[in-house]
Design an enzyme around this catalytic site. Sequence first.
Site: not given
Length: 304
Positions: A71-73, A75-76
């Site tokens: 999951c990237c949210q 970090h984004s």
Amino acid sequence: MKAIDLFAGAGGFSTGATMAGAQVVWAANHWPLAVECHAANHPSAAHVCQDLHQANWQTVPAHDLLLASPCCQGHSKARGKSSGNPQHDASRSTAWGVVSAAEFHRPAAFVVENVPEFLDWALYPAWEAAMKALGYSLVPHVIDAADHGVPQNRVRMFLVGTRSKAPLKLTLQPREHVPALSFVDFEAGNWSNIHRPSRALATLGRIANGRSSHGSRFLTAYYGNEKGGRCLSRPIGTITTRDRWAIVDGDHMRMLSAQECRAAMGFPADYRLPKQHRSAVHLLGNAVCPPVARDVISAVMAAI
């Protein structure tokens, strides 16, 4: 070469791996709709719907290549990293599933895809140390999908790990950029008048700026940093998990269709998506662009 796909989502990583000549033997995601979509397009792979923190790696087939898109949210920059936000903390922790899988199976190589900010994660040094303790050498590659024939500017980090003393630095040949015009269908979709009572003033301002810069046909964003429209002769900006891009044609406009988003991500035209537009766009916005995955995985396979 056999591969597994963690956090498989719509299947962009698996599609790219297949394009590169790898056999995807297992895929997992926690969202039933994502697993259903992946299985429809990759029926020969075994599928699991579960939280990978609880995975039983003994049941996962032997493989040479581990693919993962944690999951990237959390970090984004697009979503923000609110201090103490438990949802973001939980999403960042998904990356530890990669360590768990690699510890059990010790594949020859892995590729992790995420936003570049993954490398700035406070726990990234510990995560990297864990992978190195398992015998992997790591090197990140920050790649714009447009440089690999995808009609979209989408910058992502591909972290390549190999069981070798020296890290594997890939040499990827850039491909010609493909314009957004390649996938926009001006004869399709549900168009509406630009000037209608419900239209937001901010939207009208973006359209006015776009018209002054690009003429009567261009793209405009409903949110993000695009303030003056985007020319159709260049790749589109990042496809996100909710409708972002509209096409302007004279006095009319419409949002991109799911089929156009699919093409903008570099998926094959016959790739099966959920029937509901919102779900299809959500899956696509979270996906790995298959042509980028193809090029990265091809280079890894050639080197190990």
